[in-house]
Design a protein around this motif. Structure first.
Motif, PDB file in Angstrom:
ATOM      1  N   ILE A  68       0.849  -1.199   0.000  1.00  0.00           N
ATOM      2  CA  ILE A  68       0.000   0.000   0.000  1.00  0.00           C
ATOM      3  C   ILE A  68       0.884   1.248   0.000  1.00  0.00           C
ATOM      4  O   ILE A  68       0.643   2.206  -0.745  1.00  0.00           O
ATOM      5  N   GLY A  69       1.916   1.254   0.827  1.00  0.00           N
ATOM      6  CA  GLY A  69       2.824   2.390   0.903  1.00  0.00           C
ATOM      7  C   GLY A  69       3.526   2.664  -0.412  1.00  0.00           C
ATOM      8  O   GLY A  69       3.636   3.818  -0.847  1.00  0.00           O
ATOM      9  N   VAL A  75       1.098   4.234  -2.864  1.00  0.00           N
ATOM     10  CA  VAL A  75       0.880   5.654  -2.591  1.00  0.00           C
ATOM     11  C   VAL A  75       2.062   6.481  -3.102  1.00  0.00           C
ATOM     12  O   VAL A  75       1.875   7.541  -3.715  1.00  0.00           O
ATOM     13  N   PHE A  91       8.434   1.129   3.333  1.00  0.00           N
ATOM     14  CA  PHE A  91       7.072   1.414   2.902  1.00  0.00           C
ATOM     15  C   PHE A  91       6.010   0.847   3.823  1.00  0.00           C
ATOM     16  O   PHE A  91       4.816   0.953   3.526  1.00  0.00           O
ATOM     17  N   GLY A 101       2.368   2.214   5.107  1.00  0.00           N
ATOM     18  CA  GLY A 101       1.101   2.102   4.400  1.00  0.00           C
ATOM     19  C   GLY A 101       0.062   1.303   5.155  1.00  0.00           C
ATOM     20  O   GLY A 101      -1.132   1.359   4.869  1.00  0.00           O
ATOM     21  N   LEU A 143      -2.696   3.460   6.767  1.00  0.00           N
ATOM     22  CA  LEU A 143      -3.646   4.226   5.947  1.00  0.00           C
ATOM     23  C   LEU A 143      -5.008   3.593   5.935  1.00  0.00           C
ATOM     24  O   LEU A 143      -5.242   2.487   6.077  1.00  0.00           O
TER      25      LEU A 143
END
Length: 103
Positions: free
Chosen positions: A39-40, A43, A97, A100, A103
């Motif tokens: 996810i990180g 983004v 990362f 993430g 989030l």
């Protein structure tokens, strides 16, 4: 790691080394969850694409360079800690990362 001032130094150093080895073995045997890191990185790629789309090349270089440097430092740290190969790459990827997940 507890510290006992009456304990002989060689005994204490051996005990500390054993505790560090146990922690390293446990850390290296634990499976790594990379969902948050994926996810990180998504983004970050999205932000970099937006910067490139709007022609902010200086900001693109700065943001990309910061994450590249962050990953290089994490990979160096993991390698110095004894991590090798794919596991080291995964730990550095998660360290860079993994935010993430929040989030």
């Amino acid at each position: 790691m507890t510290f006992d001032e009456n304990e002989p130094e060689d005994v204490r150093e051996r005990r500390f080394a054993d505790e560090r080895a146990r922690r390293r073995a446990r850390r290296n045997s634990t499976p790594i969850d990379l969902r948050g890191a994926h996810i990180g990185v998504a983004v970050v790629i999205g932000a970099l694409l937006l910067l490139a789309w709007f022609g902010e090349l200086l900001a693109l270089g700065v943001v990309g360079g910061i994450f590249l440097l962050w990953f290089a430092i994490a990979l160096t740290w993991v390698h110095a800690d004894g991590g090798r190969g794919r596991h080291a790459f995964q730990r550095a990827y998660g360290a860079t990362f993994g935010w993430g997940d929040g989030l």
